[in-house]
Design an enzyme around this catalytic site. Structure first.
Site, PDB file in Angstrom:
ATOM      1  N   MET A  19     -24.574 -71.628  32.272  1.00  0.00           N
ATOM      2  CA  MET A  19     -24.827 -70.191  32.348  1.00  0.00           C
ATOM      3  C   MET A  19     -26.298 -69.901  32.081  1.00  0.00           C
ATOM      4  O   MET A  19     -26.879 -70.507  31.193  1.00  0.00           O
ATOM      5  CB  MET A  19     -24.004 -69.454  31.281  1.00  0.00           C
ATOM      6  CG  MET A  19     -22.542 -69.770  31.329  1.00  0.00           C
ATOM      7  SD  MET A  19     -21.800 -69.162  32.826  1.00  0.00           S
ATOM      8  CE  MET A  19     -20.188 -69.914  32.637  1.00  0.00           C
ATOM      9  N   LEU A  64     -22.316 -77.383  28.850  1.00  0.00           N
ATOM     10  CA  LEU A  64     -23.496 -78.240  28.816  1.00  0.00           C
ATOM     11  C   LEU A  64     -23.919 -78.564  30.247  1.00  0.00           C
ATOM     12  O   LEU A  64     -23.301 -79.383  30.917  1.00  0.00           O
ATOM     13  CB  LEU A  64     -23.209 -79.517  28.026  1.00  0.00           C
ATOM     14  CG  LEU A  64     -22.941 -79.288  26.530  1.00  0.00           C
ATOM     15  CD1 LEU A  64     -22.478 -80.568  25.862  1.00  0.00           C
ATOM     16  CD2 LEU A  64     -24.193 -78.756  25.846  1.00  0.00           C
ATOM     17  N   GLU A  65     -24.975 -77.929  30.712  1.00  0.00           N
ATOM     18  CA  GLU A  65     -25.423 -78.086  32.091  1.00  0.00           C
ATOM     19  C   GLU A  65     -26.475 -79.173  32.245  1.00  0.00           C
ATOM     20  O   GLU A  65     -27.011 -79.368  33.332  1.00  0.00           O
ATOM     21  CB  GLU A  65     -25.947 -76.745  32.599  1.00  0.00           C
ATOM     22  CG  GLU A  65     -24.866 -75.663  32.558  1.00  0.00           C
ATOM     23  CD  GLU A  65     -25.345 -74.323  33.066  1.00  0.00           C
ATOM     24  OE1 GLU A  65     -26.422 -74.277  33.692  1.00  0.00           O
ATOM     25  OE2 GLU A  65     -24.639 -73.325  32.837  1.00  0.00           O
ATOM     26  N   ASN A  66     -26.768 -79.871  31.150  1.00  0.00           N
ATOM     27  CA  ASN A  66     -27.755 -80.948  31.215  1.00  0.00           C
ATOM     28  C   ASN A  66     -27.117 -82.303  30.958  1.00  0.00           C
ATOM     29  O   ASN A  66     -27.771 -83.234  30.516  1.00  0.00           O
ATOM     30  CB  ASN A  66     -28.870 -80.677  30.202  1.00  0.00           C
ATOM     31  CG  ASN A  66     -29.631 -79.406  30.525  1.00  0.00           C
ATOM     32  OD1 ASN A  66     -30.348 -79.336  31.512  1.00  0.00           O
ATOM     33  ND2 ASN A  66     -29.446 -78.382  29.706  1.00  0.00           N
TER      34      ASN A  66
END
Length: 566
Positions: A1, A391-393
């Site tokens: 997000m 967690l987008e990483n």
């Protein structure tokens, strides 16, 4: 997000290229027990030693890897195909098996200078590790060949690992053939429910996989160092052992441990979340959307994810700090009181970990314990009902699963556990996000995949669908529905307005049509699922604040529709 502004990174799937590639016979394994792997630094454990990559296109990475601690990442650019080569010593008049494991963009594997017929093989882009393999025969005077990998112009980077040229020893001192690994140590029970036992163990050098045995019978095989055995009886003790495997064989069994399931009624996740639920992210910061107190969030939202918890200096641990100044003087006491009021109204309030800029590393047993302890502490301090993983990483499926099971053991069956992966994270069950969801399926509430900031992606039928259409939502949801998640664990995540994301906004009508297509088989586009999923959980939006900025058009339209699903 997005934490502060929409992301513009785009992931795209592409149609297959019409490429003519010559391939000899296919063989999946070593030629014989007496043969050796003649490739040097076959697993890229010594960086790019013995390898040469065109236009500086190659580098070694620690993730993803097929085995060991490193793999090759090679990135095509312009007119460069990211070719990486090695000269390999061979014997004349001999047959060899050439193979490699690849992942990512278009990947090619081949050999030149054989003295007979040079061969190659390839695969289109793959979200998981895939083995390429072919055979070749050397000529009467051939003493070396050129082995290469490469990608394709303009396509994504590819990864390669465990390259091998198995056959007679060419005298070049290649990597030794694998040996049978040793038995795993440190086997322990990391969590239990009324129907499952979770296990974890230490990694074994040289192992590429592990087999799990229950009471002497093999029940599952995994590539990581943890597993959850499901389908067990309540209040029952079981004996577990683990073995390590690679191409050379299987190790002896580990020492046995006993795991005892809890009484009936434990676990299950979800608490009192409605059968069809609407999730909304509430922003603990001001980025131009409407600033809200939790009490301002409309009643259409069943789960409110507070965004975001932040990493601390302790590995794996998170904390939460209310931005009172940015939220117009909203105090911690008011915030806690508003959480209690929402819960009294039948809502769930959870803390979200991650976001676009959030980096929380859970990569070993210690950080997994720190994560579980810190999230549980936040639940006790503020009254949160659970946690959202956004967690987008990247995340480690093995240790995040351990962390979530440890949290579940502390919080009990009322824990609400949600996830918000990007579209690329759920394209294949081999992806770490998808693996994590499946690992904790018995305690998982819902996965609200983000159908935005994405670009075109593959649906479950293998076709490419454009972002922003009913087909994009339904064909991608189908991957999760057919990949092992229960319909009640699948939700559609969309931006609340055009300002909420860089791309992917669709009108509430499109969201409603997709929900109807999946649950009722009506209002579909060109893609129609093979069956309906009336238990589909619902929908999610980023964010309640952007929704408010647009007059709550999203929650008014989608909220009522979700609650009216069959």
């Amino acid at each position: 997000m997005p934490r502060f502004r929409p992301r513009t990174r785009t992931w795209s799937a592409v149609a297959a290229l019409a490429l003519a590639v010559t391939a000899a016979g296919i063989s999946a394994g070593p030629a014989s027990a007496a043969d050796v792997n003649n490739v040097k630094n076959a697993g890229f454990e010594s960086a790019l030693s013995n390898w040469t990559c065109s236009a500086n296109s190659g580098a070694t990475v620690s993730s993803p890897v097929h085995s060991g601690a490193a793999a090759l990442k090679a990135t095509p650019a312009g007119q460069d195909s990211a070719q990486c080569t090695q000269t390999v010593a061979v014997k004349p008049n001999s047959t060899y098996t050439l193979s490699a494991w690849v992942q990512g963009g278009y990947a090619f594997l081949g050999v030149t200078g054989t003295g007979t017929t040079d061969v190659s093989t390839w695969t289109p882009d793959s979200a998981s590790w895939k083995q390429l393999s072919t055979t070749f025969t050397t000529g009467s005077s051939t003493t070396s060949v050129g082995v290469y990998t490469h990608g394709w112009y303009g396509q994504a980077a590819y990864y390669a690992d465990d390259v091998s040229v198995y056959g007679p020893d060419g005298g070049g001192g290649g990597d030794p053939a694998p040996t049978v690994p040793g038995a795993p140590g440190g086997l322990a029970v990391s969590g239990t429910t009324s129907s499952s036992v979770s296990l974890a163990w230490n990694a074994v050098s040289g192992a590429t996989g592990y087999n799990v045995y229950r009471d002497g019978t093999k029940v599952t095989a995994v590539t990581g160092t943890s597993a959850t055995v499901t389908g067990l009886a309540a209040s029952t003790s079981y004996s577990f052992q683990v073995t390590a495997t690679n191409s050379a064989g299987e190790s002896p069994k580990s020492a046995a441990v006993t795991g005892t399931t809890t009484a009936s009624g434990g676990g299950g996740g979800g608490g009192a979340v409605p059968r069809h639920a609407v999730t909304g992210y509430w922003q603990n910061f001001n980025n131009g959307a409407t600033v809200q107190k939790l009490s301002d969030v409309p009643s259409a939202y069943d789960i409110i994810a507070v965004a975001f918890a932040d990493a601390t200096s302790t590995p794996g641990a998170v904390t939460f700090n209310l931005d009172s100044a940015g939220l117009g003087g909203y105090t911690v006491d008011q915030f806690k009181a508003d959480i209690r009021a929402k819960q009294a109204a039948g809502k769930k309030v959870i803390v979200s970990v991650g976001g676009q800029n959030g980096t929380v590393s859970v990569s070993d047993p210690t950080s997994a314990t720190n994560f579980a302890n810190s999230v549980y502490s936040l639940m006790q301090t503020y009254g949160f009902d659970g946690v959202d993983i956004d967690l987008e990483n990247g995340l480690n499926a093995t240790y995040m699963s351990q962390a979530l099971r440890a949290l579940s053991a502390k919080a009990g069956s009322s824990l609400v556990l949600t996830m918000a992966p990007q579209t690329i994270d759920m394209q294949s069950t081999s992806n770490t996000y998808f693996q994590t969801a499946l690992n904790v399926k018995d305690i998982l509430t819902v996965v609200n995949m983000q159908y935005y900031n994405s670009g075109s992606m593959l649906g479950c039928d293998g076709k490419v669908y454009s972002q922003g259409s009913v087909d994009f939502l339904t064909a991608l949801a189908c991957i999760q529905l057919e990949g092992g998640l229960s319909p009640s664990q699948v939700g559609l995540g969309l931006p609340a307005s055009t300002s909420a994301a860089g791309s992917g906004y669709v009108s509430p009508t499109i969201v409603d049509n997709a929900l109807d297509c999946l649950t009722r088989g009506t209002s579909c586009g060109s893609f129609k699922p093979s069956k309906t999923y009336p238990d589909l959980r619902g929908a999610m939006t980023w964010s309640t604040n952007w929704d408010a900025k647009s007059g709550n058009a999203w929650s008014n339209g989608v909220g009522a529709h979700v609650h009216g699903l069959p």
